[in-house]
Scaffold this motif. Structure first.
Motif, PDB file in Angstrom:
ATOM      1  N   PRO A 114       0.814  -1.222   0.000  1.00  0.00           N
ATOM      2  CA  PRO A 114       0.000   0.000   0.000  1.00  0.00           C
ATOM      3  C   PRO A 114       0.843   1.267   0.000  1.00  0.00           C
ATOM      4  N   GLY A 115       1.894   1.280   0.802  1.00  0.00           N
ATOM      5  CA  GLY A 115       2.754   2.458   0.834  1.00  0.00           C
ATOM      6  C   GLY A 115       3.490   2.658  -0.479  1.00  0.00           C
ATOM      7  N   GLN A 116       3.928   1.553  -1.107  1.00  0.00           N
ATOM      8  CA  GLN A 116       4.624   1.665  -2.392  1.00  0.00           C
ATOM      9  C   GLN A 116       3.695   2.197  -3.464  1.00  0.00           C
ATOM     10  N   LEU A 117       2.438   1.735  -3.461  1.00  0.00           N
ATOM     11  CA  LEU A 117       1.484   2.220  -4.448  1.00  0.00           C
ATOM     12  C   LEU A 117       1.196   3.699  -4.222  1.00  0.00           C
ATOM     13  N   ARG A 118       1.031   4.072  -2.953  1.00  0.00           N
ATOM     14  CA  ARG A 118       0.804   5.487  -2.653  1.00  0.00           C
ATOM     15  C   ARG A 118       1.991   6.330  -3.106  1.00  0.00           C
ATOM     16  N   THR A 217      12.383   1.472  13.083  1.00  0.00           N
ATOM     17  CA  THR A 217      13.455   1.488  12.088  1.00  0.00           C
ATOM     18  C   THR A 217      12.906   1.970  10.746  1.00  0.00           C
ATOM     19  N   HIS A 218      13.827   2.329   9.862  1.00  0.00           N
ATOM     20  CA  HIS A 218      13.491   2.776   8.501  1.00  0.00           C
ATOM     21  C   HIS A 218      12.622   4.033   8.505  1.00  0.00           C
ATOM     22  N   THR A 337       8.336  12.901  11.382  1.00  0.00           N
ATOM     23  CA  THR A 337       8.881  11.643  10.875  1.00  0.00           C
ATOM     24  C   THR A 337       8.311  11.331   9.495  1.00  0.00           C
ATOM     25  N   ALA A 338       9.048  10.545   8.741  1.00  0.00           N
ATOM     26  CA  ALA A 338       8.595  10.049   7.437  1.00  0.00           C
ATOM     27  C   ALA A 338       9.272   8.714   7.178  1.00  0.00           C
ATOM     28  N   LEU A 339       8.682   7.907   6.331  1.00  0.00           N
ATOM     29  CA  LEU A 339       9.238   6.602   6.019  1.00  0.00           C
ATOM     30  C   LEU A 339      10.500   6.760   5.191  1.00  0.00           C
ATOM     31  N   GLY A 340      11.596   6.131   5.628  1.00  0.00           N
ATOM     32  CA  GLY A 340      12.871   6.255   4.939  1.00  0.00           C
ATOM     33  C   GLY A 340      12.792   5.799   3.493  1.00  0.00           C
ATOM     34  N   GLY A 341      13.452   6.540   2.604  1.00  0.00           N
ATOM     35  CA  GLY A 341      13.476   6.193   1.193  1.00  0.00           C
ATOM     36  C   GLY A 341      12.267   6.635   0.402  1.00  0.00           C
ATOM     37  N   SER A 342      11.292   7.245   1.063  1.00  0.00           N
ATOM     38  CA  SER A 342      10.068   7.661   0.378  1.00  0.00           C
ATOM     39  C   SER A 342      10.205   9.084  -0.155  1.00  0.00           C
ATOM     40  N   ARG A 346      12.339  12.582   1.334  1.00  0.00           N
ATOM     41  CA  ARG A 346      13.151  13.551   0.590  1.00  0.00           C
ATOM     42  C   ARG A 346      12.642  14.971   0.811  1.00  0.00           C
ATOM     43  N   VAL A 347      11.326  15.115   0.853  1.00  0.00           N
ATOM     44  CA  VAL A 347      10.745  16.429   1.140  1.00  0.00           C
ATOM     45  C   VAL A 347      11.160  16.889   2.537  1.00  0.00           C
ATOM     46  N   LEU A 348      11.089  15.980   3.502  1.00  0.00           N
ATOM     47  CA  LEU A 348      11.438  16.340   4.874  1.00  0.00           C
ATOM     48  C   LEU A 348      12.904  16.734   4.991  1.00  0.00           C
ATOM     49  N   GLN A 349      13.773  16.044   4.269  1.00  0.00           N
ATOM     50  CA  GLN A 349      15.193  16.401   4.294  1.00  0.00           C
ATOM     51  C   GLN A 349      15.410  17.795   3.705  1.00  0.00           C
TER      52      GLN A 349
END
Length: 362
Positions: A114-118, A217-218, A337-342, A346-349
């Motif tokens: 689901p997260g990958q599709l989003r 993690t992640h 927080t945000a899911l790593g690699g999403s 990148r927006v949060l960084q």
């Protein structure tokens, strides 16, 4: 000529070309994806959602209530999923459901879908329509406003977004920012910190706002507020008359504190820090962080104090704040927080670099 034909007819690119073009220009990845998709044509994303809801709720009845469908209907859909998979996914009992070995393997492989599709939808879209944000209890309004203004792509630090409220308001601006666009909407809602990790992983929230440490993690973290904690008490409290406190004063007090589920990580590390400083604190735990109940407890219990940053209570006429008797007090760090690699990571960084927030990957 199809898009796939165009990819396969191109020259073999270098690494920089691969990064720029995204999909594998040789077509191998796409061919493999087509084959995989053909094998699962009769799968429905709804069935994955139902499966994950039952895993999370622990019972079919609780999951049905959460999904707002009938229990018999949900049970039927789970049976259909099991028939399609070809294996039992759950062990049913009077106490609820448990995953079988096959169910655990299935969960391990599909929980990121689901997260990958989003993320795929978000990557293809010019800008997100709405970014859902989970907010743990007790986060000050000015922190919410700062986070909204930063993530929505508006200008200024901590300014008020148009719409008047941090919850669901829209900030207006004109300058795009990398993965976000000025004017993006945030929809903030109350979500306990203990639940935010799973919601991030499944793509149900794009960002979370929590107190650190956050045991997942992640996940990347951007520290928005980092302040020392001090002692908070009712103005009528016996210790309120003094300007300074000692550890001996505090030894006779109980600490109004969080349940583990309200602030996992933070709820344990702060009392441990106090013990190292000399206050072997007796905790009076509560499973909420509602300000009215917090205030009521302090005003009606003689030996009860709390810990908060000074800024959080300095305008509260019924409370008094005093520093802890140490130069190394525990601190409250509020972070996005945000899911790593999403894409959202990148927006949060990027936002962290603009705002001077400390960006943490572990």
């Amino acid at each position: 000529m199809s898009v796939l034909d165009e990819w396969t007819g191109r020259r073999t690119p270098g690494r920089a070309d691969l990064d720029a073009q995204g999909p594998d220009p040789t077509g191998e990845v796409v061919f493999r994806a087509i084959t995989d998709a053909r094998d699962v044509d009769d799968f429905d994303m709804r069935h994955l959602r139902y499966f994950l809801a039952v895993v999370r709720a622990g019972t079919v009845s609780a999951a049905a209530q959460e999904l707002r469908i009938s229990q018999p209907s949900l049970s039927q859909q789970i049976r259909r999923l099991e028939q399609r998979v070809g294996a039992a996914l759950f062990i049913r009992s009077s106490r609820g459901v448990e995953l079988t070995a096959g169910g655990r393997a299935f969960l391990r492989e599909i929980q990121g879908i689901p997260g990958q599709l989003r993320s795929a939808i978000a990557a293809a879209a010019p800008a997100p329509r709405v970014w859902p944000v989970g907010v743990c209890g007790g986060v000050p309004a000015d922190v919410l406003i700062e986070v909204q203004h930063a993530l929505s792509g508006g200008h200024g630090h901590g300014g008020h977004a148009h719409g008047g409220h941090a919850h669901g308001g829209r900030a207006h601006g004109t300058r795009p920012h990398g993965g976000r666009e000025a004017g993006a909407k945030l929809r903030m809602r109350s979500v306990g910190a203990a639940d935010q990790g799973e919601l991030l992983r499944h793509g149900e929230i794009a960002f979370g706002i929590v107190r650190l440490p956050f045991p997942m993690t992640h996940v990347v973290r951007a520290v928005v507020r980092d302040e020392p904690l001090g002692v908070v008490m009712a103005r009528e409290h016996a210790l309120a008359a003094g300007a300074e406190l000692t550890w001996r004063d505090l030894a006779r007090q109980r600490l109004l504190w969080y349940e583990e589920g309200c602030a996992p990580g933070f709820a344990d590390t702060v009392p441990a820090h106090l013990a190292r400083l000399g206050w072997d604190v007796v905790l009076h735990r509560v499973d909420h962080d509602q300000h009215a109940l917090f205030l009521h407890a302090l005003q009606t219990t003689a030996d009860l104090v709390a810990l908060r940053p000074r800024r959080a209570v300095e305008r509260e006429p019924h409370l008094v704040w005093r520093p802890l008797p140490t130069t190394r007090p525990p601190r409250e760090r509020l972070a996005v927080t945000a899911l790593g690699g999403s894409r959202t990571a990148r927006v949060l960084q990027e936002v962290s670099a603009e705002r001077g927030w400390a960006f943490l990957t572990e």
